[in-house]
Scaffold this motif. Structure first.
Motif, mmCIF file in Angstrom:
data_model
loop_
_atom_site.group_PDB
_atom_site.id
_atom_site.type_symbol
_atom_site.label_atom_id
_atom_site.label_comp_id
_atom_site.label_asym_id
_atom_site.label_seq_id
_atom_site.Cartn_x
_atom_site.Cartn_y
_atom_site.Cartn_z
ATOM 1 N N ARG A 13 0.484 -6.985 -2.961
ATOM 2 C CA ARG A 13 1.550 -6.133 -2.454
ATOM 3 C C ARG A 13 0.942 -4.812 -2.038
ATOM 4 N N THR A 14 1.128 -4.439 -0.811
ATOM 5 C CA THR A 14 0.671 -3.127 -0.358
ATOM 6 C C THR A 14 1.884 -2.296 0.045
ATOM 7 N N TYR A 15 1.721 -0.993 -0.047
ATOM 8 C CA TYR A 15 2.740 -0.066 0.452
ATOM 9 C C TYR A 15 2.099 0.818 1.506
ATOM 10 N N GLN A 16 2.846 1.061 2.550
ATOM 11 C CA GLN A 16 2.366 1.927 3.622
ATOM 12 C C GLN A 16 2.832 3.355 3.337
ATOM 13 N N MET A 17 1.892 4.277 3.201
ATOM 14 C CA MET A 17 2.239 5.685 3.000
ATOM 15 C C MET A 17 1.689 6.453 4.200
ATOM 16 N N GLY A 18 2.517 6.632 5.214
ATOM 17 C CA GLY A 18 2.032 7.256 6.441
ATOM 18 C C GLY A 18 0.961 6.368 7.058
ATOM 19 N N SER A 19 -0.237 6.927 7.198
ATOM 20 C CA SER A 19 -1.303 6.143 7.831
ATOM 21 C C SER A 19 -2.182 5.425 6.813
#
Ligand code: ADP
Ligand code: MG
Length: 237
Positions: A13-19
């Motif tokens: 599971r990854t989360y996108q935080m801006g770039s």
């Protein structure tokens, strides 16, 4: 004989935080036996809550498999997940999450209401459950009229309302003093011993984790260590 209730395979599971991309779970494969009490420990940010939420159908992995019994949670539809959470899972939170204007029995009965159980039956079952967690004399109290330990007992009773196969607890003793915390942990331990339920508990407190049969240590989104706890040994210390 033990059989696995939960099996995950290479959960990511990854989360996108801006770039930037944060990897919360980085390939978690595990099995959890039916009827066991498992603690999940690790530093803040190691992915404990993310894993717990995946297993409870509150969040979905980017890839990997999650089996709970015969159900493939990772591929279930939203509607199936709603039913899964309602019928199979009981959740316990650090901050109790009770409805402040509802009486203890009404809080316990809430999942029963969502499952369509009638009021008289709801009340009967809620009172029985409150008795089981040692709150027979508190059924009419509102959360503000209860101590922290009592509020968490109400939450435990609520988690049991629909006869779940799985209870997921995220830092259940995090808001309690150590003595009250131990009382709640003993209650949870007894539930697993006497009822047909499996408990996974996130905690950052190693003393709390020792109430479990097994401790899974997480670090950086991965399982780092799988430790078996001998309760006879813990009792002797
Ligand atoms: P833990 O419960 O062990 O403290 P979490 O599972 O909450 O850890 O978080 C694991 C990692 O994923 C952390 O780096 C956290 O910042 C990140 N994370 C968790 N949830 C989100 C989210 N909804 N959005 C962005 N990042 C998140
Ligand atoms: Mg957390």
């Amino acid at each position: 004989m033990t059989e696995p209730l939960i099996r995950t395979q290479d959960l990511r599971r990854t989360y996108q935080m801006g770039s930037t991309t944060v990897s919360a779970l980085d390939g978690v494969s595990l099995t959890i036996d039916r009827g066991s009490f498992v603690a999940l420990v690790g530093p803040s940010g190691s992915g404990k809550s993310t894993l717990l939420n995946m297993l409870g159908g509150l969040d979905r992995p980017n890839s990997g498999e999650i089996w709970v019994g015969a159900k493939d949670i990772a591929r279930a539809t939203d509607r199936q997940l709603v039913e899964f959470r309602r019928d199979q899972v009981g959740f316990i939170f650090q901050s109790f999450n009770l409805l402040p204007t509802n009486r203890a029995w009404e809080n316990v009965a809430l999942p029963l209401m969502l499952a369509g159980v009638g009021r008289a039956e709801r009340r009967k079952r809620a009172e029985l459950l409150l008795g089981q967690v040692g709150l027979a004399g508190r059924t009419e109290h509102r959360p503000s009229e209860l101590s922290g330990g009592e509020q968490q007992r109400v939450a435990v009773a609520r988690a049991l309302a629909n006869h779940p196969v799985l209870i997921l607890a995220d830092e259940p003793t995090g808001n309690l003093d150590s003595r009250t915390g131990r009382e709640v942990l003993t209650l949870l331990q007894n539930l697993v011993r006497t009822q047909d339920v499996t408990l996974l508990m996130v905690t950052h407190d190693l003393n709390a984790a020792k109430f479990a049969d097994r401790i899974l240590h997480m670090r950086d989104g991965q399982l780092e260590r799988d430790e078996t706890v001998d309760q006879a040994e813990v009792a002797a210390v």
